[in-house]
Each structure stands twice: as C-alpha cells, then as structure tokens.
Design an enzyme around this catalytic site. Structure first.
Site, short mmCIF file in Angstrom:
data_model
loop_
_atom_site.label_atom_id
_atom_site.label_comp_id
_atom_site.label_asym_id
_atom_site.label_seq_id
_atom_site.Cartn_x
_atom_site.Cartn_y
_atom_site.Cartn_z
N LYS A 12 22.83 118.91 74.43
CA LYS A 12 24.16 118.50 73.94
C LYS A 12 24.15 116.99 73.64
O LYS A 12 23.14 116.49 73.17
CB LYS A 12 25.24 118.92 74.94
CG LYS A 12 25.13 120.41 75.30
CD LYS A 12 26.30 120.94 76.06
CE LYS A 12 26.08 122.44 76.36
NZ LYS A 12 27.24 123.09 76.97
N HIS A 93 27.30 127.03 67.99
CA HIS A 93 27.65 126.81 69.40
C HIS A 93 29.18 126.72 69.53
O HIS A 93 29.85 126.14 68.66
CB HIS A 93 26.99 125.53 69.91
CG HIS A 93 27.03 125.44 71.41
ND1 HIS A 93 28.17 125.07 72.09
CD2 HIS A 93 26.09 125.71 72.35
CE1 HIS A 93 27.92 125.12 73.39
NE2 HIS A 93 26.67 125.50 73.58
N GLU A 95 30.99 124.86 71.22
CA GLU A 95 31.54 123.50 71.21
C GLU A 95 31.74 123.01 69.77
O GLU A 95 32.66 122.26 69.48
CB GLU A 95 30.63 122.57 72.02
CG GLU A 95 30.81 122.83 73.52
CD GLU A 95 29.60 122.52 74.38
OE1 GLU A 95 28.68 121.84 73.92
OE2 GLU A 95 29.60 122.98 75.55
N GLY A 168 29.65 125.45 81.12
CA GLY A 168 30.05 124.18 81.70
C GLY A 168 30.80 124.27 83.02
O GLY A 168 31.36 123.28 83.48
N SER A 199 26.21 128.39 82.35
CA SER A 199 26.08 128.15 83.80
C SER A 199 24.87 128.82 84.43
O SER A 199 24.93 129.29 85.58
CB SER A 199 27.37 128.55 84.53
OG SER A 199 28.45 127.78 84.04
N GLY A 220 22.23 124.71 79.47
CA GLY A 220 22.82 123.39 79.25
C GLY A 220 22.43 122.42 80.35
O GLY A 220 21.32 121.88 80.37
P1 13P Z 1 25.77 125.05 80.77
O1 13P Z 1 24.43 125.68 81.11
O2 13P Z 1 25.86 123.63 81.13
O3 13P Z 1 26.92 125.91 81.24
O4 13P Z 1 25.82 125.07 79.15
C1 13P Z 1 25.56 126.25 78.49
C2 13P Z 1 25.46 125.99 77.05
O5 13P Z 1 26.47 125.73 76.40
C3 13P Z 1 24.13 126.01 76.43
O6 13P Z 1 24.22 125.97 75.04
#
Ligand code: 13P
Length: 241
Positions: A12, A93, A95, A168, A199, A220
């Site tokens: 990210k 993604h 986000e 997240g 997660s 992530g």
């Molecule tokens: P997390 O593993 O931090 O929850 O993030 C997952 C993610 O969005 C991977 O693209």
C-alpha cells in the site's frame, strides 16, 4: 491439477529506501521456498530499487492507468510499471474502488492495458460489510468478476477475494465462507489462481489456506514485516504439499 501457490504482499502507501533490507529479507525467504511464487506490490517509487537489490523477486505495482501515456497527472501506466521492473499489478483493490471511485468498467480497461503490457494481474474483488450483512456477497463478487473481466479469460490473471470488512482489522471470514466464494470464483473464471486477502496473519493463515481451498494470499500489514511474511510463506509451503 493443483496450481503453484502464490503469496503476494501489498505494501500500500508504505515504505521507502529505509525498507530495502525488508525487501531483501523477503527475497531471500522466497529463494528458500522455490515451490511458492512470491511477489511484493510496492509503491512505484520503490520498484526500480527493489529490482536492483533483489533481482530474483517478482515486483508488482498497485494500480495502472488504462492508457499507455498521456496527459494524466499523477498516474502511472502499465508500460511504465513494466519498464521500471514490475511483472505484475494489483487492480480493483477496494481502497481504490472507494478512495478513487473506480468502477468495474474502468478496472476492465486497466486490466486490458496491463495484459497488453505483459503484466500479470491480481484482480481484487470483495463485498462491503453492508453487502455481507445483507447476504449479497456472492451476487456482488460475481458482478465484479463479470464486469471487470469483460469477456477476458483467466490467462495471466489471479483473483484475490478480499472482503472489504476483513481488510485492515482483525476479523476474517470463516474458512468455509472463503471456500464457498472460492468455488464461485473458480466457476466464473476457469484456470485463474484464487487468493484470499484481509487480515491474514501467521496464526490464522493455515486454516484459511487449507479449509478455504485457496492458492495463496494477498497480505497487507503482515507483508511489511519480513519475519511475519516469511512465517506465512512457510506455512503455505508446508501445507501445499
Ligand atoms: P491487511 O492484510 O492489512 O488486512 O490488508 C489486506 C489487503 O488489503 C491486501 O491487499
């Protein structure tokens, strides 16, 4: 035939030159587990440096523009990522779907551009908390897949199932929920590797991997820590055989 497992880290908007040692450590771990494909999707500013310090590790971008070049301030194209040393790109993604209001038609155009530039694509799909609570997860994911693939087959594409509500935080779906979605994805996109993201940790990874019936993870936070990411890599290698 079982597919080769794939583990992708999504950094990210994290990481700078001070983190090259983490990339090197992950590259060394990848070399110790040659049965698993390992990649890191990095901020664009790190792609070239990562390639130099870790030539054997697959490096990815986190988005690309549908056009190869043009007046698009702040964007990056698929051929630019490729030229910088990336061999794959994340698309769709959640986000980006949320922060940049990306819809499936735009993601489809990006996907075609990425494939045309020779990049492998990790296409992210997943339902929001609201859709999950309303029992609409399958409908949402099927729609995202159909519209963003827009008739393309699964060649050069992996699908990452990332429920938005699981990203997240510390909640994950039950492995059997993941397995049901993986079945839907495999029926919709024949041949593509299917990853789970949201997660993932060294502690919950094994149950998700084995009982979820997936080919790997999109990780992530835990990919920012070489030890945690390596622990996830080890469990995939240990349970995939
Ligand atoms: P997390 O593993 O931090 O929850 O993030 C997952 C993610 O969005 C991977 O693209």
């Amino acid at each position: 035939m079982a597919k080769r497992p794939l583990l992708v880290g999504n950094w990210k908007m994290h990481g700078d030159g001070g983190d090259l040692a983490v990339i090197v450590a992950i590259g060394e771990a990848a070399r110790r587990h040659p049965a698993v494909d390992v990649a890191l999707s990095l901020p664009a500013t790190l792609i070239d440096r990562a390639r130099r310090v870790c030539p054997g590790l697959a490096i990815g971008g986190q988005d690309c523009h549908p056009e190869p070049s043009g007046a698009h301030t702040g964007d990056i194209s698929a051929p630019m990522l490729r030229e910088a040393g990336a061999s794959l790109v994340l698309l769709g993604h959640s986000e980006r779907r949320q922060d940049h209001h990306e819809d499936d038609a735009l993601i489809a155009a990006k996907l075609r551009a990425a494939r045309a530039a020779g990049l492998e694509v990790i296409l992210c799909v997943g339902e929001t908390a609201e859709d999950h609570a309303a029992g609409r997860s399958a409908e949402v994911v099927r729609g995202q897949l159909t519209l963003s693939l827009a008739g393309m087959n699964g060649q050069g594409i992996a699908i990452a199932y990332e429920p938005v509500w699981a990203i997240g935080g510390d909640r994950t779906p039950e492995p059997k929920e993941v397995a049901a979605m993986v079945g839907l994805i495999r029926n919709t996109v024949a041949g593509a590797r299917v990853l789970y993201g949201g997660s993932v940790t060294p502690d919950n990874g094994e149950a998700l991997f084995v009982d979820g019936g997936i080919d790997g993870f999109l990780v992530g936070r835990q990919s920012l820590d070489a030890d945690a990411f390596t622990a996830i890599l080890k469990l995939i290698d240990g349970t995939a055989r």
